[in-house]
Design a protein around this motif. Structure first.
Motif: not given
Length: 387
Positions: A287-290, A292-299, A369-374
């Motif tokens: 959940a934390a990686a999700l 972070e991933g959305f934020a990194e992707a600019g959503l 977490a890296q897998d999820v963010r990617a």
């Protein structure tokens, strides 16, 4: 697939997802119900030998393996007895009907987002003659103050733990004990809709027996958390369970043979139940990686609810029509063999707002977490630009 004019429209989304799974796409969850009949039967034979003597005669009307399952469930929940039911809908109706007969009050206090109110076509009132009384509102559990403020007497309080449609949310242990205490003040019995109670121990920091011990009766499911073929159990005082067996027969639940379902439940209790706390802990990582991933992707607007999951399941909300995100999730799985969001996307919460449920089980433990963010960045890249 063809449309009404006879033209080929290509495979449906369901067929495309089935093809993705056959090709072994990477998922956070791999529920057994997606397997073939042969795979399910082979698993029952292989795993079942470790939990029950398969040379024993099969059950007839609830004896032998079914009775063994009932005894095991009662012991796990610290209850006097338990009865096996073919469905949870039937188990809960019977439990609440029995309690209404004992309290003399057919009113059942429950959250408006609870399973009987959302998914059972008004069965409590239409079949069992009970009267739902709503307590609490919004995507959260009811509070003790709300229990005390209910404007009429009620015979039973039903608490769904966790409250699935609110995001698999749970109260704190202190809040739960206060709610139960408030119901006792109203001279009401307490029944837990514990379809997913098995996965609550990590959040509460308490064993199953202590959690179930707060209630007068508990229903548990064998397929929602434990990956069984189906079935449920009602646990509580021996006199209540014996009465429930009578109503089970009247409701058509006295099934001739149920050994495959009972065996799958025993396997789930042996193999899956001990793993659930690890699934819950890793769901928090996912959940934390999700987020972070959305934020990194600019959503800019994306929500994980609860932010820190209470169980191994939680919700994801995105600012798109459900058909848009569903197609993006499917294309990602087809093109990369990464199925980040294979579940249904719902749009019933407002225009251009989609919601799905994420479950983390054994396959998800291998995701970092890296897998999820990617995977999130790739998924967001398939969505249309909102700018």
């Amino acid at each position: 697939m063809t449309d009404t004019s006879g033209q080929d429209t290509g495979p449906t989304a369901k067929e495309r997802w089935a093809a993705v799974r056959r090709q072994g796409a990477r998922e956070l969850d791999r529920a057994g119900w997606t397997d073939s009949v042969g795979e399910r039967l082979a698993y029952l034979a292989e795993a079942g030998a470790g939990v029950y003597d398969l040379d024993e005669p099969a059950d007839i009307y609830g004896n032998r393996i079914v009775a063994a399952l009932e005894e095991k469930v009662a012991a796990l929940l610290g209850m006097e007895a338990a009865a096996f039911f073919p469905t949870g809908t039937m188990a809960q109706q019977v439990a609440l009907r029995c309690w209404a007969g004992r309290t003399g009050n057919p009113a059942v206090a429950l959250h408006p987002m609870s399973h009987p109110e959302v998914h059972e076509r008004d069965a409590l009132s239409q079949v069992s003659g009970l009267r739902p009384v709503h307590v609490g509102s919004g995507p959260r559990q009811p509070t003790a103050a709300e229990i005390r403020e209910v404007g009429e007497p009620f015979g039973a309080l039903m608490l769904e733990l966790p409250l699935r449609d609110a995001g698999f949310v749970l109260p704190s242990w202190e809040e739960l004990t206060e709610v139960v205490g408030a119901a006792r003040e109203r001279e009401a019995v307490v029944h837990f809709d514990g379809a997913r109670l098995w996965e609550c121990t990590e959040h509460f920091g308490r064993p199953l027996e202590e959690i179930a011990g707060l209630a007068d009766s508990v229903y548990v499911s064998f397929y929602k958390s434990l990956d069984g073929l189906g079935g449920a159990a009602l646990a509580g005082p021996r006199t209540l369970v014996e009465e429930a067996r009578t109503w089970r027969h009247r409701y058509g639940g006295q099934v001739f043979q149920q050994f495959p379902t009972a065996l799958s439940a025993l396997i789930g209790l042996e193999r899956t139940l001990p793993r659930l706390p690890a699934y819950v802990r890793h769901a928090r990582v996912v959940a934390a990686a999700l987020r972070e991933g959305f934020a990194e992707a600019g959503l800019a607007w994306a929500r994980v609810h609860p932010e820190v999951p209470h169980t191994h399941e939680f919700q994801v909300w995105l600012p798109y029509p459900p058909e848009v995100v569903a197609e993006a999730a499917l294309r990602q799985a087809e093109e990369t063999s990464v199925a980040l969001f294979p579940g249904h996307w719902s749009g019933d919460s407002g225009p251009c707002l989609a919601r799905t449920e994420v479950s983390v089980r054994e396959p998800g433990l291998g995701w970092t977490a890296q897998d999820v963010r990617a995977a999130v960045r790739d998924f967001v890249g398939r969505l249309p630009d909102r700018g």
